[in-house]
Design an enzyme around this catalytic site. Structure first.
Site, PDB file in Angstrom:
ATOM      1  N   ARG A  46       0.837  -1.211   0.000  1.00  0.00           N
ATOM      2  CA  ARG A  46       0.000   0.000   0.000  1.00  0.00           C
ATOM      3  C   ARG A  46       0.873   1.263   0.000  1.00  0.00           C
ATOM      4  O   ARG A  46       0.557   2.248  -0.671  1.00  0.00           O
ATOM      5  CB  ARG A  46      -0.943  -0.024   1.208  1.00  0.00           C
ATOM      6  CG  ARG A  46      -1.890   1.161   1.261  1.00  0.00           C
ATOM      7  CD  ARG A  46      -2.990   1.002   2.338  1.00  0.00           C
ATOM      8  NE  ARG A  46      -3.632   2.290   2.597  1.00  0.00           N
ATOM      9  CZ  ARG A  46      -3.559   2.942   3.760  1.00  0.00           C
ATOM     10  NH1 ARG A  46      -2.920   2.420   4.804  1.00  0.00           N
ATOM     11  NH2 ARG A  46      -4.149   4.120   3.898  1.00  0.00           N
ATOM     12  N   HIS A  50       0.638   4.117  -2.840  1.00  0.00           N
ATOM     13  CA  HIS A  50       0.288   5.512  -2.564  1.00  0.00           C
ATOM     14  C   HIS A  50       1.436   6.477  -2.848  1.00  0.00           C
ATOM     15  O   HIS A  50       1.203   7.648  -3.154  1.00  0.00           O
ATOM     16  CB  HIS A  50      -0.200   5.667  -1.125  1.00  0.00           C
ATOM     17  CG  HIS A  50      -1.613   5.233  -0.933  1.00  0.00           C
ATOM     18  ND1 HIS A  50      -2.424   5.681   0.075  1.00  0.00           N
ATOM     19  CD2 HIS A  50      -2.379   4.370  -1.662  1.00  0.00           C
ATOM     20  CE1 HIS A  50      -3.621   5.117  -0.020  1.00  0.00           C
ATOM     21  NE2 HIS A  50      -3.607   4.306  -1.057  1.00  0.00           N
ATOM     22  N   HIS A 173      -5.983  -6.170  -3.516  1.00  0.00           N
ATOM     23  CA  HIS A 173      -6.868  -6.272  -2.351  1.00  0.00           C
ATOM     24  C   HIS A 173      -7.084  -7.714  -1.897  1.00  0.00           C
ATOM     25  O   HIS A 173      -7.884  -7.954  -0.999  1.00  0.00           O
ATOM     26  CB  HIS A 173      -8.199  -5.554  -2.625  1.00  0.00           C
ATOM     27  CG  HIS A 173      -8.095  -4.060  -2.493  1.00  0.00           C
ATOM     28  ND1 HIS A 173      -9.104  -3.203  -2.808  1.00  0.00           N
ATOM     29  CD2 HIS A 173      -7.064  -3.284  -2.061  1.00  0.00           C
ATOM     30  CE1 HIS A 173      -8.714  -1.952  -2.580  1.00  0.00           C
ATOM     31  NE2 HIS A 173      -7.472  -1.968  -2.141  1.00  0.00           N
ATOM     32  N   TRP A 189     -10.363  -8.798   2.915  1.00  0.00           N
ATOM     33  CA  TRP A 189     -11.144  -9.147   1.720  1.00  0.00           C
ATOM     34  C   TRP A 189     -11.309 -10.663   1.573  1.00  0.00           C
ATOM     35  O   TRP A 189     -12.147 -11.129   0.824  1.00  0.00           O
ATOM     36  CB  TRP A 189     -10.469  -8.595   0.462  1.00  0.00           C
ATOM     37  CG  TRP A 189     -10.597  -7.106   0.283  1.00  0.00           C
ATOM     38  CD1 TRP A 189     -11.593  -6.465  -0.415  1.00  0.00           C
ATOM     39  CD2 TRP A 189      -9.726  -6.075   0.763  1.00  0.00           C
ATOM     40  NE1 TRP A 189     -11.376  -5.095  -0.385  1.00  0.00           N
ATOM     41  CE2 TRP A 189     -10.239  -4.835   0.324  1.00  0.00           C
ATOM     42  CE3 TRP A 189      -8.545  -6.076   1.525  1.00  0.00           C
ATOM     43  CZ2 TRP A 189      -9.628  -3.610   0.610  1.00  0.00           C
ATOM     44  CZ3 TRP A 189      -7.940  -4.857   1.820  1.00  0.00           C
ATOM     45  CH2 TRP A 189      -8.481  -3.643   1.360  1.00  0.00           C
TER      46      TRP A 189
HETATM   47 ZN1  ZEM Z   1      -6.171  -0.271  -1.708  1.00  0.00          ZN
HETATM   48  N1  ZEM Z   1      -7.171   0.253  -0.001  1.00  0.00           N
HETATM   49  N2  ZEM Z   1      -7.415   0.874  -2.827  1.00  0.00           N
HETATM   50  N3  ZEM Z   1      -5.080  -0.713  -3.344  1.00  0.00           N
HETATM   51  N4  ZEM Z   1      -4.903  -1.374  -0.556  1.00  0.00           N
HETATM   52  C1  ZEM Z   1      -6.924  -0.210   1.263  1.00  0.00           C
HETATM   53  C2  ZEM Z   1      -5.991  -1.174   1.637  1.00  0.00           C
HETATM   54  C3  ZEM Z   1      -5.063  -1.717   0.767  1.00  0.00           C
HETATM   55  C4  ZEM Z   1      -8.512   1.580  -2.383  1.00  0.00           C
HETATM   56  C5  ZEM Z   1      -8.806   1.881  -1.024  1.00  0.00           C
HETATM   57  O1  ZEM Z   1      -9.630   2.890  -0.753  1.00  0.00           O
HETATM   58  C6  ZEM Z   1      -8.219   1.163   0.058  1.00  0.00           C
HETATM   59  C7  ZEM Z   1      -5.323  -0.300  -4.632  1.00  0.00           C
HETATM   60  C8  ZEM Z   1      -6.475   0.343  -5.053  1.00  0.00           C
HETATM   61  C9  ZEM Z   1      -7.432   0.876  -4.197  1.00  0.00           C
HETATM   62  C10 ZEM Z   1      -3.837  -2.099  -1.031  1.00  0.00           C
HETATM   63  C11 ZEM Z   1      -3.280  -2.030  -2.311  1.00  0.00           C
HETATM   64  C12 ZEM Z   1      -3.866  -1.372  -3.371  1.00  0.00           C
HETATM   65  C13 ZEM Z   1      -7.816   0.409   2.174  1.00  0.00           C
HETATM   66  C14 ZEM Z   1      -7.824   0.170   3.672  1.00  0.00           C
HETATM   67  C15 ZEM Z   1      -8.620   1.255   1.436  1.00  0.00           C
HETATM   68  C16 ZEM Z   1      -9.733   2.114   2.027  1.00  0.00           C
HETATM   69  C17 ZEM Z   1      -6.744   1.015   4.354  1.00  0.00           C
HETATM   70  C18 ZEM Z   1      -6.705   0.741   5.840  1.00  0.00           C
HETATM   71  O2  ZEM Z   1      -7.710   0.998   6.521  1.00  0.00           O
HETATM   72  O3  ZEM Z   1      -5.671   0.248   6.329  1.00  0.00           O
HETATM   73  C19 ZEM Z   1      -9.277   2.036  -3.532  1.00  0.00           C
HETATM   74  C20 ZEM Z   1     -10.563   2.839  -3.506  1.00  0.00           C
HETATM   75  C21 ZEM Z   1      -8.612   1.579  -4.649  1.00  0.00           C
HETATM   76  C22 ZEM Z   1      -8.967   1.721  -6.087  1.00  0.00           C
HETATM   77  C23 ZEM Z   1     -10.108   1.380  -6.593  1.00  0.00           C
HETATM   78  C24 ZEM Z   1      -4.222  -0.658  -5.483  1.00  0.00           C
HETATM   79  C25 ZEM Z   1      -4.133  -0.311  -6.976  1.00  0.00           C
HETATM   80  C26 ZEM Z   1      -3.311  -1.317  -4.695  1.00  0.00           C
HETATM   81  C27 ZEM Z   1      -1.974  -1.895  -5.044  1.00  0.00           C
HETATM   82  C28 ZEM Z   1      -1.610  -2.254  -6.255  1.00  0.00           C
HETATM   83  C29 ZEM Z   1      -3.339  -2.956   0.030  1.00  0.00           C
HETATM   84  C30 ZEM Z   1      -2.209  -3.970  -0.097  1.00  0.00           C
HETATM   85  C31 ZEM Z   1      -4.112  -2.716   1.152  1.00  0.00           C
HETATM   86  C32 ZEM Z   1      -4.017  -3.376   2.530  1.00  0.00           C
HETATM   87  C33 ZEM Z   1      -3.149  -2.549   3.443  1.00  0.00           C
HETATM   88  C34 ZEM Z   1      -2.982  -3.144   4.818  1.00  0.00           C
HETATM   89  O4  ZEM Z   1      -2.462  -2.426   5.682  1.00  0.00           O
HETATM   90  O5  ZEM Z   1      -3.341  -4.292   5.065  1.00  0.00           O
END
Ligand code: ZEM
Length: 288
Positions: A46, A50, A173, A189
């Site tokens: 993540r 970002h 995800h 998820w």
């Molecule tokens: Zn995420 N993501 N993401 N994402 N994401 C979260 C967690 C993680 C969206 C999003 O709002 C959120 C991509 C695309 C998009 C990861 C990787 C990638 C979380 C939760 C949210 C709300 C955060 C938390 O509370 O800790 C949205 C709207 C997306 C687009 C549609 C893409 C592209 C990613 C990588 C290629 C990962 C690995 C996580 C889990 C993080 C963790 O701490 O476990």
């Protein structure tokens, strides 16, 4: 002697780092039974995302090159809540390998997270150079989980991705979870959040998703167990017909997902980066 020492001084910092060693040291930081589901891998992925996903192809601003995610105000943007945890975990390696840039360290950590949790090999190049706080990107460049397909397209088209690449990227995800104290959303998820799989797609398609009954932001949980979650933005990949084609493809064909994810994630980590001409491409070996 003078000539020799001058030559040494002119070696660019990025060339003085053994990236395979950094890879191994990051991999050694992943496991911690007291953190989350036992691995920092998901939050490293993540962080890399970002750090990179702020790119705007029109103005050619943002992206991982400056590592501006570590500076306020970008570090304080709502979307980046909780990523200080990942940066702090990686900081000792910045001290150990003084010549690595933060941009290289954060993106490499994403590669390590994907590969060490069982995902595909991701090509990676070094040579990003860090920028100061004045290069921070404005808030609002990362996707808003509460919105749908139009918003998701706006955000990812701005970076230069197409529908297939977007559908592949969101498969990340499969990893990790939502934390109420970071994003406000809650839960993983799927049942194996520390293994890189195509389960984001299989869970999305195979379950019936119902709104979670709670005081928090609108999200979905699987019926009947309620153990797994989907963001409103995740659900858009099931309901939008053009996204859905790829969701169905990746659900039935894990190899195609791995190939597409690998290419799209490597592209993400390079958005807006001007690499030195002699920067080599690495394909890191996973540790076992
Ligand atoms: Zn995420 N993501 N993401 N994402 N994401 C979260 C967690 C993680 C969206 C999003 O709002 C959120 C991509 C695309 C998009 C990861 C990787 C990638 C979380 C939760 C949210 C709300 C955060 C938390 O509370 O800790 C949205 C709207 C997306 C687009 C549609 C893409 C592209 C990613 C990588 C290629 C990962 C690995 C996580 C889990 C993080 C963790 O701490 O476990």
């Amino acid at each position: 002697w003078y000539f020799y020492s001058k030559q040494q001084d002119e070696t660019p910092a990025w060339k003085k780092v053994n990236y395979q060693n950094v890879y191994k040291d990051i991999a050694d930081l992943l496991e911690d039974e007291n953190y989350d589901d036992g691995s920092y891998g998901p939050v490293f992925v993540r962080l890399a995302w970002h750090a990179s996903g702020t790119y705007d192809k029109k103005t050619r601003t943002g992206g991982s090159a400056g590592a501006t995610i570590r500076h306020a105000p970008e570090s304080e943007h709502g979307a980046n809540a909780g990523l200080d945890v990942a940066r702090r975990r990686l900081e000792p390696l910045k001290q150990k390998y003084r010549n690595i840039s933060y941009g290289d360290l954060y993106t490499l950590a994403g590669v390590v997270g994907v590969q060490e949790l069982g995902g595909p090999t991701v090509q990676w190049r070094p040579g990003r150079s860090d920028k100061q706080a004045d290069a921070c990107t404005p808030d609002g460049r990362l996707p808003d989980a509460a919105q749908g397909a139009d918003h998701v397209r706006d955000i990812f088209y701005r970076m230069g991705f197409d529908d297939r690449e977007i559908a592949a990227l969101v498969g990340a995800h499969a990893l990790g979870r939502c934390h109420t104290y970071r994003s406000g959303f809650d839960g993983p998820w799927n049942a194996s959040p520390t293994v890189f799989t195509n389960f984001f797609y299989t869970e999305l398609l195979e379950n019936t998703w119902v709104p979670k009954k709670w005081d928090g932001p609108k999200q979905f949980v699987d019926k009947p167990t309620g153990a797994f979650m989907m963001l409103p933005a995740d659900m858009a990949f099931k309901t939008d017909p053009r996204f859905r084609t790829y969701i169905e493809l990746y659900a039935r064909d894990q190899d195609t997902f791995f190939n597409d994810f690998s290419a799209a994630f490597a592209k993400l980590l390079e958005l807006g980066v001007k690499f030195p001409e002699d920067a080599p491409t690495y394909r890191f070996k996973t540790l076992d």
